[in-house]
Design a protein around this motif. Structure first.
Motif, PDB file in Angstrom:
ATOM      1  N   LEU A   1       4.289   1.424  -8.543  1.00  0.00           N
ATOM      2  CA  LEU A   1       5.470   0.556  -8.433  1.00  0.00           C
ATOM      3  C   LEU A   1       5.892   0.392  -6.974  1.00  0.00           C
ATOM      4  N   HIS A   2       5.724   1.422  -6.170  1.00  0.00           N
ATOM      5  CA  HIS A   2       6.087   1.301  -4.750  1.00  0.00           C
ATOM      6  C   HIS A   2       5.199   0.272  -4.057  1.00  0.00           C
ATOM      7  N   ALA A   3       3.904   0.296  -4.369  1.00  0.00           N
ATOM      8  CA  ALA A   3       2.988  -0.685  -3.764  1.00  0.00           C
ATOM      9  C   ALA A   3       3.356  -2.109  -4.200  1.00  0.00           C
TER      10      ALA A   3
ATOM     11  N   TYR B   1       0.861  -1.190   0.000  1.00  0.00           N
ATOM     12  CA  TYR B   1       0.000   0.000   0.000  1.00  0.00           C
ATOM     13  C   TYR B   1       0.891   1.231   0.000  1.00  0.00           C
ATOM     14  N   ASP B   2       0.538   2.233  -0.796  1.00  0.00           N
ATOM     15  CA  ASP B   2       1.340   3.458  -0.821  1.00  0.00           C
ATOM     16  C   ASP B   2       0.455   4.663  -1.151  1.00  0.00           C
ATOM     17  N   VAL B   3       0.926   5.796  -0.681  1.00  0.00           N
ATOM     18  CA  VAL B   3       0.233   7.073  -0.913  1.00  0.00           C
ATOM     19  C   VAL B   3       1.273   8.139  -1.232  1.00  0.00           C
ATOM     20  N   HIS B   4       0.978   9.001  -2.185  1.00  0.00           N
ATOM     21  CA  HIS B   4       1.811  10.197  -2.407  1.00  0.00           C
ATOM     22  C   HIS B   4       0.911  11.416  -2.542  1.00  0.00           C
ATOM     23  N   ARG B   5       1.440  12.542  -2.088  1.00  0.00           N
ATOM     24  CA  ARG B   5       0.721  13.804  -2.281  1.00  0.00           C
ATOM     25  C   ARG B   5       0.750  14.194  -3.743  1.00  0.00           C
TER      26      ARG B   5
END
Ligand SMILES: [Zn+2]
Length: 169
Positions: free
Chosen positions: A53-55, A19-23
């Motif tokens: 890709l980070h997730a 799981y990932d989040v970016h502003r």
């Protein structure tokens, strides 16, 4: 005594979640699945901030209980500043291979209000599949809006979830 203590008895498959989040901000590019998406707002981050890709990296690492992307590729390190996340995916895959595992399939969900990304999905699947040495149809990318709810719906951020199956090979 663990019932499944003998590693020889364990099945040769493992599953992980990421799981990932970016502003989302002005003045940054939006990279998703190694594809640059034309958009008014881009993702903020130390690398190219490719949330998808980070997730996926986190799902692969999670499948082998190897921690998360931040442990392996620190956002404090100059080495990873501005790095293309496809490079992080390559390094994560090489770690998985060194441990004796292969990727079965990857399933992902992207949560973003805009822009529409359906036209770019085949290119994303192909790029990811090439790195992970699987077929493009072993990579699934689904996108959904957040119905204008929460940070994704208000276009303050972008979210990605991924599940990855590994098998011994
Ligand atoms: Zn990230």
């Amino acid at each position: 005594m663990l019932k499944n203590q003998d590693s020889m008895e364990k099945p040769g498959i493992r599953v992980g979640i990421g799981y990932d989040v970016h502003r989302l901000v002005e003045g940054r590019e939006l990279w998703l699945g190694a594809v640059r998406i034309p958009a008014r707002l881009g993702a903020l981050g130390h690398s190219d901030a490719d949330v998808l890709l980070h997730a996926i990296c986190d799902a692969m690492l999670g499948a082998l209980s190897l921690g998360d992307i931040g442990i392996h590729f620190s956002d404090k390190s100059a080495e990873f500043k501005g790095i293309a996340s496809i490079e992080l995916l390559k390094r994560t895959y090489s770690l998985i291979r060194q441990k004796g595992w292969l990727v079965g399939n990857v399933d992902c969900a992207l949560i973003l209000q805009a822009p529409k990304i359906a036209a770019f999905v085949p290119e994303m699947c192909a790029a990811i599949a090439t790195v992970l040495e699987i077929a493009p149809d072993d990579v699934s990318i689904k996108a959904t809006t957040a119905e204008q709810l929460g940070f994704a719906g208000e276009m303050k951020g972008i979210e990605a979830k991924a599940v990855c199956l590994l098998y011994r090979g």
